[in-house]
Design a protein around this motif. Structure first.
Motif, mmCIF file in Angstrom:
data_model
loop_
_atom_site.group_PDB
_atom_site.id
_atom_site.type_symbol
_atom_site.label_atom_id
_atom_site.label_comp_id
_atom_site.label_asym_id
_atom_site.label_seq_id
_atom_site.Cartn_x
_atom_site.Cartn_y
_atom_site.Cartn_z
ATOM 1 N N GLU A 22 0.786 -1.230 0.000
ATOM 2 C CA GLU A 22 0.000 0.000 0.000
ATOM 3 C C GLU A 22 0.823 1.288 0.000
ATOM 4 N N GLN A 23 2.071 1.235 0.326
ATOM 5 C CA GLN A 23 2.864 2.463 0.276
ATOM 6 C C GLN A 23 3.364 2.773 -1.136
ATOM 7 N N ASN A 24 3.504 1.759 -1.981
ATOM 8 C CA ASN A 24 4.142 1.966 -3.279
ATOM 9 C C ASN A 24 3.312 1.538 -4.486
ATOM 10 N N TRP B 240 0.700 1.305 -7.411
ATOM 11 C CA TRP B 240 0.078 2.398 -8.175
ATOM 12 C C TRP B 240 -1.368 2.648 -7.773
ATOM 13 N N TYR C 285 -2.956 2.046 -4.868
ATOM 14 C CA TYR C 285 -3.048 2.673 -3.546
ATOM 15 C C TYR C 285 -2.573 4.118 -3.589
ATOM 16 N N ARG C 286 -1.484 4.364 -4.286
ATOM 17 C CA ARG C 286 -0.963 5.736 -4.363
ATOM 18 C C ARG C 286 -1.938 6.653 -5.101
ATOM 19 N N ARG D 186 -4.307 9.738 -3.510
ATOM 20 C CA ARG D 186 -4.269 11.101 -4.035
ATOM 21 C C ARG D 186 -5.698 11.600 -4.318
ATOM 22 N N ASN E 204 4.485 0.371 -12.858
ATOM 23 C CA ASN E 204 3.805 0.934 -11.694
ATOM 24 C C ASN E 204 3.584 2.440 -11.879
ATOM 25 N N GLU F 92 -0.103 4.529 -12.638
ATOM 26 C CA GLU F 92 -0.550 5.560 -11.697
ATOM 27 C C GLU F 92 -0.959 6.854 -12.399
ATOM 28 N N ARG G 47 -3.633 9.931 -11.324
ATOM 29 C CA ARG G 47 -3.170 11.298 -11.057
ATOM 30 C C ARG G 47 -4.001 12.310 -11.844
#
Length: 250
Positions: free
Chosen positions: A14-16, A18, A20-21, A25, A216, A220, A224
């Motif tokens: 979950e930190q890295n 795509w 989750y990031r 956001r 990844n 993402e 974004r």
């Protein structure tokens, strides 16, 4: 309840990852636009998982968060990460007093309830909110986008915008915002879940392995772009997930 085997996969990704990031956001954009100015003091997270998001929200906004989850697997990770005020509880029986919360946050939790039980969860969310308090919810959208990952995590239902809005209004909540998200990748998702997965016939499995760094980052990018669109107050007509902001009016 989510398949307990997934907690370790989430914690590792979950930190890295795509998804989750990008979804984080989008969530922050929604909170910045609709919640932050209200300065909520008492926040309940109904279904906190590993506690990662609760920790980020405390750091970013300074909110007093009460993370609740029915599974000890996620709570154990949250406690190890230093989170306080943890509660083991069912979202359909929250251990909070009536009108005691300024904000209730529920991310990808109600989808694990049997269809028909979502009304009980909405009733609890409305019960613990004070008048003027808000609910922020994220759920999976459209049955046609179910995958073998959905089966693996024991996802019981998906929503359309109309059904989610009806659930909120049925408990006297005023809908402030209801929009789809994770939209730009829908054609890819539909092909993967309706064509490719049935073709290869593999058993249900987690879908959150971390891809190569270049892929990844590439995956993402659509999220974004969506975060900017949604932050501007514009909605999306379809997507793999749904976001709801609703207010308790009495």
């Amino acid at each position: 309840m989510m398949n307990p085997a997934e907690f370790a996969n989430i914690a590792a990704a979950e930190q890295n990852h795509w998804w989750y990031r990008g979804m984080l956001r989008i969530l922050f954009g929604l909170l910045d636009r609709h919640i932050a100015s209200l300065q909520p003091q008492r926040v309940a997270e109904a279904g906190c998982g590993t506690g990662y998001i609760a920790a980020l929200l405390e750091q970013k906004y300074g909110w007093h968060i009460f993370p609740a989850d029915i599974g000890w697997q996620g709570l154990a990770r949250a406690r190890a990460a230093g989170l306080e005020r943890l509660v083991q509880a069912d979202v359909m029986r929250l251990p909070f007093a009536d009108a005691s919360c300024d904000l209730v946050l529920s991310l990808d939790v109600v989808v694990h309830l049997d269809r028909g039980q979502e009304g009980n969860a909405f009733h609890e969310f409305a019960r613990v909110l004070r008048p003027g308090g808000r609910l922020v919810m994220r759920v999976a959208a459209f049955d046609a986008l179910r995958s073998r990952h959905s089966v693996f995590i024991d996802e019981r239902q998906r929503f359309t915008r109309g059904r989610l809005v009806k659930c909120a209004r049925g408990q006297g909540l005023r809908v402030v915002r209801a929009t789809y998200c994770n939209s730009l990748l829908v054609p890819v998702a539909w092909f993967m879940f309706r064509v490719w997965e049935p073709l290869i016939g593999k058993a249900p499995a987690t879908g959150i392995e971390l891809p190569p760094r270049w892929l990844n980052a590439l995956l993402e990018l659509p999220l974004r772009a969506e975060s900017l669109w949604l932050r501007a107050g514009l909605n999306l007509p379809a997507g793999q997930s749904l976001l709801l902001v609703a207010e308790k009016i009495s």
